[in-house]
Structure formats: structure tokens, C-alpha cells
Design an enzyme around this catalytic site. Structure first.
Site, PDB file in Angstrom:
ATOM      1  N   TYR A   1     -45.203   3.156   6.144  1.00  0.00           N
ATOM      2  CA  TYR A   1     -45.789   4.507   6.271  1.00  0.00           C
ATOM      3  C   TYR A   1     -44.684   5.512   6.544  1.00  0.00           C
ATOM      4  O   TYR A   1     -44.603   6.560   5.897  1.00  0.00           O
ATOM      5  CB  TYR A   1     -46.843   4.524   7.384  1.00  0.00           C
TER       6      TYR A   1
ATOM      7  N   LYS B   1     -43.515   8.574   3.992  1.00  0.00           N
ATOM      8  CA  LYS B   1     -43.568   9.986   4.405  1.00  0.00           C
ATOM      9  C   LYS B   1     -42.162  10.606   4.426  1.00  0.00           C
ATOM     10  O   LYS B   1     -42.023  11.813   4.201  1.00  0.00           O
ATOM     11  CB  LYS B   1     -44.242  10.119   5.769  1.00  0.00           C
TER      12      LYS B   1
HETATM   13  N1  LIG Z   1     -54.156  11.564  11.499  1.00  0.00           N
HETATM   14  C1  LIG Z   1     -52.895  11.664  11.830  1.00  0.00           C
HETATM   15  O1  LIG Z   1     -52.495  11.409  12.969  1.00  0.00           O
HETATM   16  C2  LIG Z   1     -51.865  12.121  10.824  1.00  0.00           C
HETATM   17  C3  LIG Z   1     -50.609  12.462  11.287  1.00  0.00           C
HETATM   18  C4  LIG Z   1     -49.642  12.896  10.378  1.00  0.00           C
HETATM   19  C5  LIG Z   1     -49.952  12.993   9.043  1.00  0.00           C
HETATM   20  N2  LIG Z   1     -51.195  12.639   8.606  1.00  0.00           N
HETATM   21  C6  LIG Z   1     -51.458  12.758   7.180  1.00  0.00           C
HETATM   22  O2  LIG Z   1     -52.501  13.679   6.988  1.00  0.00           O
HETATM   23  C7  LIG Z   1     -53.193  13.378   5.774  1.00  0.00           C
HETATM   24  C8  LIG Z   1     -54.672  13.301   6.039  1.00  0.00           C
HETATM   25  O3  LIG Z   1     -54.898  12.247   6.946  1.00  0.00           O
HETATM   26  P1  LIG Z   1     -56.156  12.175   7.914  1.00  0.00           P
HETATM   27  O4  LIG Z   1     -55.636  11.891   9.257  1.00  0.00           O
HETATM   28  O5  LIG Z   1     -57.068  13.309   7.694  1.00  0.00           O
HETATM   29  O6  LIG Z   1     -56.763  10.806   7.383  1.00  0.00           O
HETATM   30  P2  LIG Z   1     -58.228  10.294   7.031  1.00  0.00           P
HETATM   31  O7  LIG Z   1     -59.241  10.941   7.890  1.00  0.00           O
HETATM   32  O8  LIG Z   1     -58.087   8.822   7.009  1.00  0.00           O
HETATM   33  O9  LIG Z   1     -58.432  10.847   5.535  1.00  0.00           O
HETATM   34  C9  LIG Z   1     -57.588  10.427   4.513  1.00  0.00           C
HETATM   35  C10 LIG Z   1     -57.976  11.169   3.258  1.00  0.00           C
HETATM   36  O10 LIG Z   1     -57.086  10.756   2.213  1.00  0.00           O
HETATM   37  C11 LIG Z   1     -57.866  10.331   1.106  1.00  0.00           C
HETATM   38  N3  LIG Z   1     -57.203   9.236   0.410  1.00  0.00           N
HETATM   39  C12 LIG Z   1     -56.609   8.127   0.928  1.00  0.00           C
HETATM   40  N4  LIG Z   1     -56.132   7.349  -0.049  1.00  0.00           N
HETATM   41  C13 LIG Z   1     -56.429   7.969  -1.219  1.00  0.00           C
HETATM   42  C14 LIG Z   1     -56.208   7.666  -2.580  1.00  0.00           C
HETATM   43  N5  LIG Z   1     -55.557   6.548  -2.939  1.00  0.00           N
HETATM   44  N6  LIG Z   1     -56.663   8.535  -3.524  1.00  0.00           N
HETATM   45  C15 LIG Z   1     -57.316   9.651  -3.158  1.00  0.00           C
HETATM   46  N7  LIG Z   1     -57.565  10.009  -1.893  1.00  0.00           N
HETATM   47  C16 LIG Z   1     -57.132   9.171  -0.930  1.00  0.00           C
HETATM   48  C17 LIG Z   1     -59.177   9.858   1.694  1.00  0.00           C
HETATM   49  O11 LIG Z   1     -60.141   9.984   0.675  1.00  0.00           O
HETATM   50  P3  LIG Z   1     -61.472   9.072   0.641  1.00  0.00           P
HETATM   51  O12 LIG Z   1     -62.457   9.887   1.427  1.00  0.00           O
HETATM   52  O13 LIG Z   1     -61.746   8.977  -0.796  1.00  0.00           O
HETATM   53  O14 LIG Z   1     -61.144   7.759   1.303  1.00  0.00           O
HETATM   54  C18 LIG Z   1     -59.383  10.841   2.838  1.00  0.00           C
HETATM   55  O15 LIG Z   1     -60.020  12.015   2.409  1.00  0.00           O
HETATM   56  C19 LIG Z   1     -52.586  12.058   5.274  1.00  0.00           C
HETATM   57  O16 LIG Z   1     -51.604  12.333   4.289  1.00  0.00           O
HETATM   58  C20 LIG Z   1     -51.926  11.474   6.516  1.00  0.00           C
HETATM   59  O17 LIG Z   1     -50.873  10.606   6.208  1.00  0.00           O
HETATM   60  C21 LIG Z   1     -52.165  12.223   9.459  1.00  0.00           C
END
Ligand SMILES: NC(=O)c1ccc[n+]([C@@H]2O[C@H](COP(=O)([O-])OP(=O)(O)OC[C@H]3O[C@@H](n4cnc5c(N)ncnc54)[C@H](OP(=O)(O)O)[C@@H]3O)[C@@H](O)[C@H]2O)c1
Length: 233
Positions: free
Chosen positions: A141, A145
Site C-alpha cells: 500500500y 501510494k
Molecule cells: N481511510 C483512510 O485512512 C485513508 C487515508 C489515506 C488515503 N486514503 C485513500 O483515500 C481513498 C478513499 O479511501 P476511503 O478511506 O474512502 O476508502 P473506502 O471507504 O474503503 O472506499 C474506497 C472506494 O474506492 C473504490 N474502489 C476500490 N477499489 C476499486 C476498484 N478496483 N475500482 C473502482 N473503485 C474502487 C470503492 O468502490 P466500491 O464502492 O465499488 O467498492 C470505494 O468507493 C483511497 O484512495 C485511499 O487509499 C484513505
């Protein structure tokens, strides 16, 4: 400078977590239309959003989404997954899958939408990175990133003369499904969305959306032992 009011936006992964908060915040700022993608578009619940099916690692799916969203001026590459494969112990396929979603996915989507944004007179791309772009504590991961961060920095240079600005968003733990199993202080998706949109509107190259991220960024010039206290154990 990008103005959200009146813009047409596509948010990948717009059905939940940070993506869903971005969709709401975009409408609050007067966006004209927001496409929210999900692998199953029925999971998009915002009443005004335009649901679109998208699997970011599948070129045909990306092309089909682009075909249906020809009016986009602002692209938000938010979709991402966290496999956190160990480089030594996990199947190497898990490492590849993480890169397919977090690095090649945004790349495919960007390549599909750059000509569209250009035809619409220029615009903006926001890529969602992580504090872990700068901290290798989460295996594949972190690496995916870090690679996305580098992709963003290169694209910013390539896209500037084509009238497209590029912002990278870095953040630590956010309270979403992705961190459901992590017991640590978390910021809200709504606070991240507000800062991300402020960054887009002010033309920021980077948005650092929480204290942890600001601390890690500030520590990058120091000796690595300061970033990795585990090394002293
Ligand atoms: N949460 C954290 O602490 C955190 C911190 C830093 C960065 N981020 C980044 O922020 C972004 C959003 O994360 P989140 O925390 O909101 O996560 P989340 O609630 O798990 O949501 C992930 C989203 O990404 C979509 N997704 C995952 N794999 C995909 C694929 N192969 N094709 C199309 N869509 C896909 C999912 O769509 P589906 O609904 O179709 O599954 C979902 O809408 C990500 O890039 C993550 O790495 C998160």
C-alpha cells in the site's frame, strides 16, 4: 484557478468514505453535476449524483465511463484499496493488485479524461495519495501510494501547458471502511473533503489534511531514524 461552482466533476469511488464526502461537498459548493462512480452504481446514494459503473483497473470499464461523462472539467481520482501486502510473505499477486488499483487505476482514468477536460476548456485533477506515500510501514500500500505521488508530480508538469492543474491530497487515518480495523485517532471524511476542495480552488499543488501528515512531511529531511523509531528497537 479552478472554481467548483458550475463545474462538472467525476469522483471515482464516490459511493462511500472520502469519495462520498467529496460528492456532498462538491454540491454544497455549487458544482453543476457530479458523477459518482462505484463498481456497483446502485450503491451511490447521493440524491443529486449521477451514478456510473467503474472498475478502475479495467480499461474497457474506464472507456465506457469516459464515454458517458464527456462534459467533465474536474476529475478526482479517489478510488483506492488497502491490501497492505507484506513484500516477503504475501502472494506477489496481492502486491500487483494493489498497484493495479492505486497506481494504474488512476493512470487509466487520467489518460481517458485528459482529452475530455482539454476539449471542455481545461480544468483540474485531484489525486488522493496518503501519508503512507512518505512512510513505508504498510508494504505494498505504501509503495503504491508513493508511486502514485510520483505519477502526480510528473503529470502536473505534463498537464500545465495543456491547461489542467493537478493537486495531490495526502492524509493519515480517516474514519472510513478502509480503516475500520485500525484503532487510532481518525479525522472525518468531511474534514478531508473540505480541505481537498479548498486546495483545488486555491491551486495548491499539495493538500496535507491532518496533523500526522504535516508532521511526517516536515520530518522527511531528517535522518530516517526519526521517521522510523522501529529501527531503534
Ligand atoms: N481511510 C483512510 O485512512 C485513508 C487515508 C489515506 C488515503 N486514503 C485513500 O483515500 C481513498 C478513499 O479511501 P476511503 O478511506 O474512502 O476508502 P473506502 O471507504 O474503503 O472506499 C474506497 C472506494 O474506492 C473504490 N474502489 C476500490 N477499489 C476499486 C476498484 N478496483 N475500482 C473502482 N473503485 C474502487 C470503492 O468502490 P466500491 O464502492 O465499488 O467498492 C470505494 O468507493 C483511497 O484512495 C485511499 O487509499 C484513505
Amino acid at each position: 484557478m479552478t472554481t467548483i461552482e458550475g463545474s462538472v466533476v467525476l469522483v471515482t469511488g464516490g459511493s462511500r468514505g472520502i469519495g462520498r464526502a467529496l460528492v456532498s461537498a462538491l454540491y454544497e459548493r455549487g458544482a453543476k453535476k457530479v458523477y459518482a462512480t462505484a463498481r456497483d452504481p446502485r450503491t451511490v446514494t447521493h440524491p443529486d449524483a449521477v451514478p456510473l459503473a467503474l472498475e478502475v483497473s479495467d480499461e474497457a470499464s474506464v472507456a465506457a465511463a469516459a464515454e458517458q461523462a464527456q462534459d467533465v472539467t474536474l476529475l478526482i481520482n479517489n478510488a483506492g484499496a488497502s491490501v497492505k501486502a507484506s513484500f516477503l510473505d504475501a502472494p506477489v499477486e496481492d502486491v500487483r493488485r494493489e498497484f493495479e488499483t492505486n497506481f494504474y487505476g488512476p493512470l487509466l482514468v487520467t489518460r481517458a479524461f485528459v482529452p475530455i477536460i482539454e476539449r471542455n476548456g481545461g480544468g483540474h485533477i485531484l489525486n488522493v495519495h496518503s501519508v503512507l506515500s512518505w512512510l513505508g510501514i504498510a508494504g505494498s500500500y505504501s509503495a503504491s501510494k508513493a508511486a502514485l505521488w510520483s505519477q502526480t508530480n510528473s503529470l502536473r508538469l505534463e498537464l500545465k501547458p495543456r491547461g489542467i492543474e493537478v493537486t495531490g491530497l495526502h492524509v493519515g487515518y480517516v474514519d472510513t471502511d478502509l480503516t475500520a480495523k485500525i484503532d487510532a485517532p481518525k479525522v472525518t471524511p468531511e474534514s478531508v473533503a473540505v480541505q481537498a476542495l479548498d486546495g483545488i480552488e486555491s491551486g495548491a499543488y499539495e493538500v496535507l489534511a491532518d496533523d500526522l501528515t504535516r508532521q511526517v512531511k516536515a520530518g522527511l529531511a531528517a535522518d530516517l531514524a526519526a521517521l522510523y523509531p522501529q529501527l531503534a528497537a
